[in-house]
Design a protein around this motif. Structure first.
Motif, PDB file in Angstrom:
ATOM      1  N   LEU A 210      63.427  22.207  24.955  1.00 59.60           N
ATOM      2  CA  LEU A 210      63.461  22.959  23.679  1.00 59.60           C
ATOM      3  C   LEU A 210      62.526  23.902  23.694  1.00 59.60           C
ATOM      4  N   VAL A 211      62.859  25.295  23.286  1.00 61.08           N
ATOM      5  CA  VAL A 211      62.063  26.309  23.463  1.00 61.08           C
ATOM      6  C   VAL A 211      62.063  27.028  21.843  1.00 61.08           C
ATOM      7  N   THR A 212      61.013  28.025  21.806  1.00 58.99           N
ATOM      8  CA  THR A 212      61.098  29.042  20.811  1.00 58.99           C
ATOM      9  C   THR A 212      60.406  30.162  21.299  1.00 58.99           C
ATOM     10  N   GLY A 213      60.457  31.274  20.132  1.00 64.89           N
ATOM     11  CA  GLY A 213      60.382  32.660  20.412  1.00 64.89           C
ATOM     12  C   GLY A 213      58.896  32.927  20.811  1.00 64.89           C
TER      13      GLY A 213
ATOM     14  N   GLY B 248      62.396  36.891  17.359  1.00 64.72           N
ATOM     15  CA  GLY B 248      63.665  36.479  16.444  1.00 64.72           C
ATOM     16  C   GLY B 248      64.358  35.167  17.140  1.00 64.72           C
ATOM     17  N   CYS B 249      63.817  34.689  18.016  1.00 62.39           N
ATOM     18  CA  CYS B 249      64.312  33.345  18.653  1.00 62.39           C
ATOM     19  C   CYS B 249      63.811  32.089  18.083  1.00 62.39           C
ATOM     20  N   PRO B 250      64.462  31.519  17.355  1.00 59.40           N
ATOM     21  CA  PRO B 250      64.067  30.061  16.564  1.00 59.40           C
ATOM     22  C   PRO B 250      64.110  28.936  17.533  1.00 59.40           C
ATOM     23  N   LEU B 251      63.800  27.942  16.851  1.00 61.25           N
ATOM     24  CA  LEU B 251      63.666  26.436  17.824  1.00 61.25           C
ATOM     25  C   LEU B 251      65.162  26.258  18.188  1.00 61.25           C
ATOM     26  N   ARG B 252      65.246  26.267  19.609  1.00 59.76           N
ATOM     27  CA  ARG B 252      66.828  25.906  20.299  1.00 59.76           C
ATOM     28  C   ARG B 252      66.591  24.969  21.453  1.00 59.76           C
ATOM     29  N   ARG B 253      67.858  24.511  21.662  1.00 64.72           N
ATOM     30  CA  ARG B 253      68.136  23.728  23.027  1.00 64.72           C
ATOM     31  C   ARG B 253      68.583  24.749  24.000  1.00 64.72           C
ATOM     32  N   VAL B 254      67.998  24.676  25.290  1.00 64.79           N
ATOM     33  CA  VAL B 254      68.616  25.461  26.217  1.00 64.79           C
ATOM     34  C   VAL B 254      68.761  24.726  27.671  1.00 64.79           C
ATOM     35  N   ASN B 255      70.015  25.004  28.179  1.00 64.19           N
ATOM     36  CA  ASN B 255      69.879  24.308  29.561  1.00 64.19           C
ATOM     37  C   ASN B 255      69.124  25.062  30.668  1.00 64.19           C
TER      38      ASN B 255
ATOM     39  N   ALA C  40      56.008  25.682  10.956  1.00 69.63           N
ATOM     40  CA  ALA C  40      54.793  24.772  11.454  1.00 69.63           C
ATOM     41  C   ALA C  40      54.733  24.920  12.988  1.00 69.63           C
ATOM     42  N   VAL C  41      55.936  25.138  13.843  1.00 69.04           N
ATOM     43  CA  VAL C  41      55.561  25.243  15.115  1.00 69.04           C
ATOM     44  C   VAL C  41      55.149  26.654  15.487  1.00 69.04           C
ATOM     45  N   ASP C  42      55.904  27.539  14.710  1.00 64.99           N
ATOM     46  CA  ASP C  42      55.372  29.007  15.141  1.00 64.99           C
ATOM     47  C   ASP C  42      53.646  29.390  14.866  1.00 64.99           C
ATOM     48  N   LYS C  43      53.234  28.841  13.881  1.00 66.05           N
ATOM     49  CA  LYS C  43      51.734  29.142  13.353  1.00 66.05           C
ATOM     50  C   LYS C  43      51.028  28.615  14.469  1.00 66.05           C
ATOM     51  N   GLN C  44      51.357  27.338  14.961  1.00 69.12           N
ATOM     52  CA  GLN C  44      50.338  26.736  16.035  1.00 69.12           C
ATOM     53  C   GLN C  44      50.486  27.444  17.305  1.00 69.12           C
ATOM     54  N   ILE C  45      51.654  27.969  17.851  1.00 70.02           N
ATOM     55  CA  ILE C  45      51.853  28.817  19.049  1.00 70.02           C
ATOM     56  C   ILE C  45      50.947  30.301  18.927  1.00 70.02           C
ATOM     57  N   LEU C  46      51.372  30.920  17.658  1.00 72.60           N
ATOM     58  CA  LEU C  46      50.531  32.142  17.405  1.00 72.60           C
ATOM     59  C   LEU C  46      49.236  32.153  17.430  1.00 72.60           C
ATOM     60  N   LYS C  47      48.617  30.832  17.055  1.00 68.88           N
ATOM     61  CA  LYS C  47      47.233  30.548  17.295  1.00 68.88           C
ATOM     62  C   LYS C  47      46.923  30.490  18.647  1.00 68.88           C
ATOM     63  N   VAL C  48      47.505  29.927  19.627  1.00 71.08           N
ATOM     64  CA  VAL C  48      47.236  30.127  20.829  1.00 71.08           C
ATOM     65  C   VAL C  48      47.268  31.363  21.414  1.00 71.08           C
ATOM     66  N   ILE C  49      48.184  32.167  21.135  1.00 77.63           N
ATOM     67  CA  ILE C  49      48.222  33.295  21.619  1.00 77.63           C
ATOM     68  C   ILE C  49      47.027  34.338  21.099  1.00 77.63           C
TER      69      ILE C  49
END
Length: 324
Positions: free
Chosen positions: A207-210, A216-223, A285-294
């Motif tokens: 599970l990844v996000t941009g 511009g990369c949303p919540l996605r599943r990646v191998n 919700a997820v992007d806000k938390q990651i931007l705070k960490v950055i």
């Protein structure tokens, strides 16, 4: 008559010379020539007689004409089965296994067939003693009884499968991939983008996000096969991911058109897939938390620029020689 005395002749006795010793080599040659003339045989028989007499035998070339001297022999190089390609490294043309087949060494190493152990067949019938006067005393009975009823139809049997289903497979994760590591996507619609790894799902996908606001990369599943793990890592322990985000969350629902009603026979417009409100809320919700960490990190400017830029290679840039 006057008598004249004649002078007496002096007799000189000649001393006899000692007889010369016979030369054995010359005698042997004469005997050989005589024996060869008597036999009058060319080739091996004549050579045998000469060898028996102790003389040397000289062999000439086949087809050489008599009376002509043999020319100097030309040195012929030996034809090797496995020629050497380079003398310095002693590299040969064929490998050991290829030479093994060419020389047919396997035929020489054939082992004699081992005798198979004789299986002792178990008896199908047993003799049992039976009491009574007129019963014959003994009877043959089957060891394995036959079934009383035979089925009219043969039922289908399920084949035994030892392979485990996909749900029971072990999910492994690369040691270089940990929650918070920045990954480079190599394939897919968002290839070349740098994303943040959040967690591993039940199917083994990542599970990844941009985040979406940066690249511009949303919540996605990646191998994990199609990702390059970098050394940059974010501290995402305080980030809370909604519990409803799993593999079923990303499955698209099949849009089945209902049966045609009255007045809708010629309506062939297909419904397009649109994002649900849940997906939009979870992304924010997820992007806000990651931007705070950055923002909280010391290198916030370089991190933002690193995630925004696309990964690309130029001339004389080899990925197997690079450190990410």
């Amino acid at each position: 008559m006057v008598a004249v005395n004649k002078p007496e002749k002096k007799v000189v006795k000649q001393e006899k010379k000692p007889a010369a010793k016979p030369d054995k080599a010359k005698a042997a040659k004469k005997d050989v020539s005589k024996a060869a003339k008597k036999v009058d045989v060319k080739g091996k028989k004549g050579d045998k007689i000469k060898r028996a007499a102790g003389a040397k035998v000289t062999k000439g070339k086949k087809g050489a004409k008599k009376g002509k001297s043999n020319k100097t022999k030309e040195i012929v190089k030996r034809h090797r089965r496995n020629p050497i390609l380079s003398a310095s490294t002693e590299l040969r043309r064929y490998s050991k296994t290829r030479v093994y087949k060419r020389r047919c060494i396997y035929k020489l190493k054939e082992k004699p067939p081992t005798p198979k152990p004789v299986k002792i067949k178990s008896p199908k019938f047993l003799t049992k003693t039976i009491g009574g006067e007129k019963n014959g005393e003994t009877r043959k009975v089957r060891v394995c009884r036959l079934p009383r009823h035979l089925p009219t139809q043969v039922a289908k049997r399920k084949l035994q499968n030892t392979k485990k289903p996909f749900s029971q497979h072990k999910r492994r994760l690369r040691a270089s991939i940990r929650p918070g590591t920045v990954l480079i996507l190599v394939a897919g619609r968002h290839r070349g983008k740098r994303v943040v790894f959040l967690k591993q799902l039940g199917t083994g996908l990542l599970l990844v996000t941009g985040p979406f606001a940066l690249n511009g990369c949303p919540l996605r599943r990646v191998n994990q096969i199609y990702t390059i793990a970098t050394k940059t890592r974010l501290k995402i322990k305080p980030v809370k991911i909604p519990s409803r985000i799993n593999d079923d969350y990303f499955r698209r629902k099949s849009l089945k058109n209902l049966k045609h009603r009255e007045g809708e026979l010629f309506d062939t417009a297909k419904e397009e897939y649109t994002l649900s409100n849940e997906r939009k809320e979870d992304q924010l919700a997820v992007d806000k938390q990651i931007l705070k960490v950055i923002k909280a990190s010391k290198e916030k400017k370089s991190l933002k620029g690193y995630l925004e830029t696309m990964f690309a290679l130029k001339n004389k840039m080899y990925p197997h020689k690079m450190l990410f």
